[in-house]
Design an enzyme around this catalytic site. Structure first.
Site, PDB file in Angstrom:
ATOM      1  N   GLU A  56       0.801  -1.240   0.052  1.00  0.00           N
ATOM      2  CA  GLU A  56       0.111   0.055  -0.095  1.00  0.00           C
ATOM      3  C   GLU A  56       0.994   1.205   0.078  1.00  0.00           C
ATOM      4  O   GLU A  56       0.617   2.280  -0.809  1.00  0.00           O
ATOM      5  CB  GLU A  56      -0.745   0.219   1.076  1.00  0.00           C
ATOM      6  CG  GLU A  56      -1.843  -1.103   1.277  1.00  0.00           C
ATOM      7  CD  GLU A  56      -1.294  -2.536   2.202  1.00  0.00           C
ATOM      8  OE1 GLU A  56      -2.244  -2.716   2.792  1.00  0.00           O
ATOM      9  OE2 GLU A  56      -0.225  -2.760   2.092  1.00  0.00           O
ATOM     10  N   CYS A  81      -2.713  -4.001   6.982  1.00  0.00           N
ATOM     11  CA  CYS A  81      -2.254  -4.279   8.601  1.00  0.00           C
ATOM     12  C   CYS A  81      -2.494  -3.381   9.368  1.00  0.00           C
ATOM     13  O   CYS A  81      -2.611  -2.228   9.131  1.00  0.00           O
ATOM     14  CB  CYS A  81      -0.718  -4.470   8.738  1.00  0.00           C
ATOM     15  SG  CYS A  81       0.358  -3.176   8.265  1.00  0.00           S
ATOM     16  N   ALA A 160      10.681 -37.000  -9.627  1.00  0.00           N
ATOM     17  CA  ALA A 160      10.840 -37.354 -10.977  1.00  0.00           C
ATOM     18  C   ALA A 160      10.830 -38.860 -11.073  1.00  0.00           C
ATOM     19  O   ALA A 160      11.229 -39.501 -10.531  1.00  0.00           O
ATOM     20  CB  ALA A 160      12.103 -36.741 -11.659  1.00  0.00           C
ATOM     21  N   ARG A 195      13.353 -23.957  -5.396  1.00  0.00           N
ATOM     22  CA  ARG A 195      14.053 -24.036  -4.236  1.00  0.00           C
ATOM     23  C   ARG A 195      14.224 -22.444  -3.751  1.00  0.00           C
ATOM     24  O   ARG A 195      14.231 -22.103  -2.610  1.00  0.00           O
ATOM     25  CB  ARG A 195      15.307 -24.530  -4.413  1.00  0.00           C
ATOM     26  CG  ARG A 195      15.689 -26.030  -4.696  1.00  0.00           C
ATOM     27  CD  ARG A 195      16.914 -26.698  -5.019  1.00  0.00           C
ATOM     28  NE  ARG A 195      16.805 -27.982  -5.136  1.00  0.00           N
ATOM     29  CZ  ARG A 195      18.044 -28.595  -5.815  1.00  0.00           C
ATOM     30  NH1 ARG A 195      19.242 -27.896  -5.974  1.00  0.00           N
ATOM     31  NH2 ARG A 195      17.852 -29.739  -5.747  1.00  0.00           N
ATOM     32  N   THR A 207      19.268 -40.511   0.036  1.00  0.00           N
ATOM     33  CA  THR A 207      19.276 -39.496  -1.139  1.00  0.00           C
ATOM     34  C   THR A 207      20.700 -38.526  -0.842  1.00  0.00           C
ATOM     35  O   THR A 207      21.409 -38.572  -1.609  1.00  0.00           O
ATOM     36  CB  THR A 207      18.105 -38.609  -1.357  1.00  0.00           C
ATOM     37  OG1 THR A 207      17.020 -39.333  -1.627  1.00  0.00           O
ATOM     38  CG2 THR A 207      18.477 -37.496  -2.134  1.00  0.00           C
ATOM     39  N   GLU A 293      12.403 -33.361  -1.274  1.00  0.00           N
ATOM     40  CA  GLU A 293      13.072 -33.801  -2.809  1.00  0.00           C
ATOM     41  C   GLU A 293      13.372 -35.030  -2.599  1.00  0.00           C
ATOM     42  O   GLU A 293      14.004 -35.671  -3.667  1.00  0.00           O
ATOM     43  CB  GLU A 293      14.034 -32.727  -3.176  1.00  0.00           C
ATOM     44  CG  GLU A 293      13.785 -31.419  -3.305  1.00  0.00           C
ATOM     45  CD  GLU A 293      14.793 -30.864  -4.591  1.00  0.00           C
ATOM     46  OE1 GLU A 293      15.630 -31.669  -4.949  1.00  0.00           O
ATOM     47  OE2 GLU A 293      14.502 -29.544  -4.977  1.00  0.00           O
ATOM     48  N   GLY A 295      14.179 -39.129  -0.682  1.00  0.00           N
ATOM     49  CA  GLY A 295      13.844 -40.200  -1.634  1.00  0.00           C
ATOM     50  C   GLY A 295      12.510 -40.740  -1.417  1.00  0.00           C
ATOM     51  O   GLY A 295      11.727 -40.172  -0.477  1.00  0.00           O
ATOM     52  N   THR A 298      11.377 -41.049   2.485  1.00  0.00           N
ATOM     53  CA  THR A 298      11.059 -40.050   3.176  1.00  0.00           C
ATOM     54  C   THR A 298       9.874 -39.296   2.500  1.00  0.00           C
ATOM     55  O   THR A 298       8.921 -38.817   3.541  1.00  0.00           O
ATOM     56  CB  THR A 298      12.284 -38.863   2.896  1.00  0.00           C
ATOM     57  OG1 THR A 298      13.480 -39.692   3.206  1.00  0.00           O
ATOM     58  CG2 THR A 298      12.016 -37.520   3.373  1.00  0.00           C
TER      59      THR A 298
END
Length: 352
Positions: A56, A81, A160, A195, A207, A293, A295, A298
């Site tokens: 604003e 706010c 992937a 990321r 991983t 990310e 493996g 996880t």
């Protein structure tokens, strides 16, 4: 008075402006603002970074003829706010400029705001319209809302897989212990951009050991996320990229280790649940978003617990025949896009 269609048009512009600062406003939300006088946009602004002026303020400053403000409508995708933080309340500024009308995308459920900004503006005699592109405005700041409403980060799962459902080959199928890269450079660059937009990134032991990832944003311009690794039994070697202390990293383990600059060890006792401990730690640290990310084990931990908000899955045309299976997740893709050599599907957890 603008009609609903015009209100939505200007609110969409607010959202577009807000997205410009994706990944740069933490712990604040992304906010955009537009000022309209007699059907003409005379000012625009967005919040660039925490500690700097809010949307604003930037929009008001951009108006050349300040005398027009009292005859104008200010649009903002999140409730102004009403409290003093690092900057003064935007609600007070709006009131001081005597705007004719204020249009808000969605209410800010953060406890220090939560309707107080709108109430203050209404009490000053200014016409306020709320709920314009409300769903889109909340989606824009889904990380912010999830953090404050659910007391945990917004969780994005990413992996992937091949056309036949594998994320990697078996060790005996490979010439090296490293994971087999399935996607091309176009996909990798997009992942690095993701990321840069999130506050933390997490991988499991396998991983971390097999792929030795850096988990940085080296392919794009942007901040590195806080690196998180699950390594209960202390298998990640000392020469791992995750232990290079180049960027802040946290390792959850039940091994005794000494923390140092940019490398913190969080002890997990035998009776503690690793996932719960991790999310509690991230909430305490003010981390609003986490991208997981890999493996498979996880990722499946989050899926089985039902604690995930978004899944981003790349699928290539390549097949392995056998290998390490991809996570199993019931979802219906909201969007499907071709990126490089893969089809990217994005889904949202409707059952959380």
């Amino acid at each position: 008075m603008a009609n609903r269609q015009e209100d939505e048009q200007y609110m969409q512009r607010c959202i577009e402006l807000a997205r410009t600062a994706a990944g740069k406003t933490y712990p604040n939300p992304m906010v955009g603002s537009v000022i309209v006088h007699n059907g003409v946009v005379i000012g625009e602004g967005f919040h660039h970074k925490a500690g700097e002026p809010h949307a604003e303020v930037n929009a008001i400053r951009s108006v050349k003829n300040q005398e027009l403000l009292s005859e104008s409508t200010i649009y903002v995708c999140l409730e102004p706010c009403s409290h003093y933080g690092k900057t003064p309340p935007c609600a007070d500024l709006i009131i001081s400029k005597h705007f004719k009308r204020v249009v808000v995308g969605c209410i800010d459920t953060f406890s220090k705001v939560s309707g107080r900004g709108i109430e203050k503006i209404k009490n000053a005699g200014i016409d306020v319209t709320t709920g314009i592109l409300e769903q889109e405005s909340r989606f824009l700041n889904r990380r912010f809302f999830t953090f404050h409403e659910k007391k945990r980060p917004y969780i994005i799962l990413k992996w992937a897989q091949t056309a036949d459902g594998f994320i990697d080959k078996l060790p005996e199928q490979k010439n090296s212990p490293c994971g087999v890269r399935i996607t091309d450079e176009n996909c990798q660059k997009l992942v690095h951009q993701w990321r840069a937009e999130e506050q933390a990134i997490l991988v499991g032991t396998t991983t971390a050991v097999c792929d030795n990832p850096s988990l940085t944003t080296r392919l794009v311009s942007g901040n590195n996320p806080l690196r998180i690794a699950w390594d209960i039994h202390g298998k990640i070697p000392a020469d791992s990229h995750l232990k290079d202390t180049k960027t802040p990293t946290v390792i959850f383990t039940n091994s005794k280790n000494s923390s140092c600059k940019n490398l913190e060890y969080v002890f997990v006792s035998a009776h503690e649940i690793l996932l719960t401990k991790t999310l509690e730690y991230l909430y305490e640290q003010g981390i609003q978003s986490l991208i997981v990310e890999g493996g498979t084990k996880t990722l499946q931990t989050f899926i089985n617990a039902g604690i995930w908000d978004e899944a981003r899955v790349f699928t290539t045309k390549e097949t392995f025949g056998s290998g390490i299976g991809a996570p199993k997740i019931p979802y219906t893709a909201s969007t499907k896009t071709t990126i490089g050599n893969a089809l990217l599907e994005i889904a949202y957890n409707e059952e959380k």
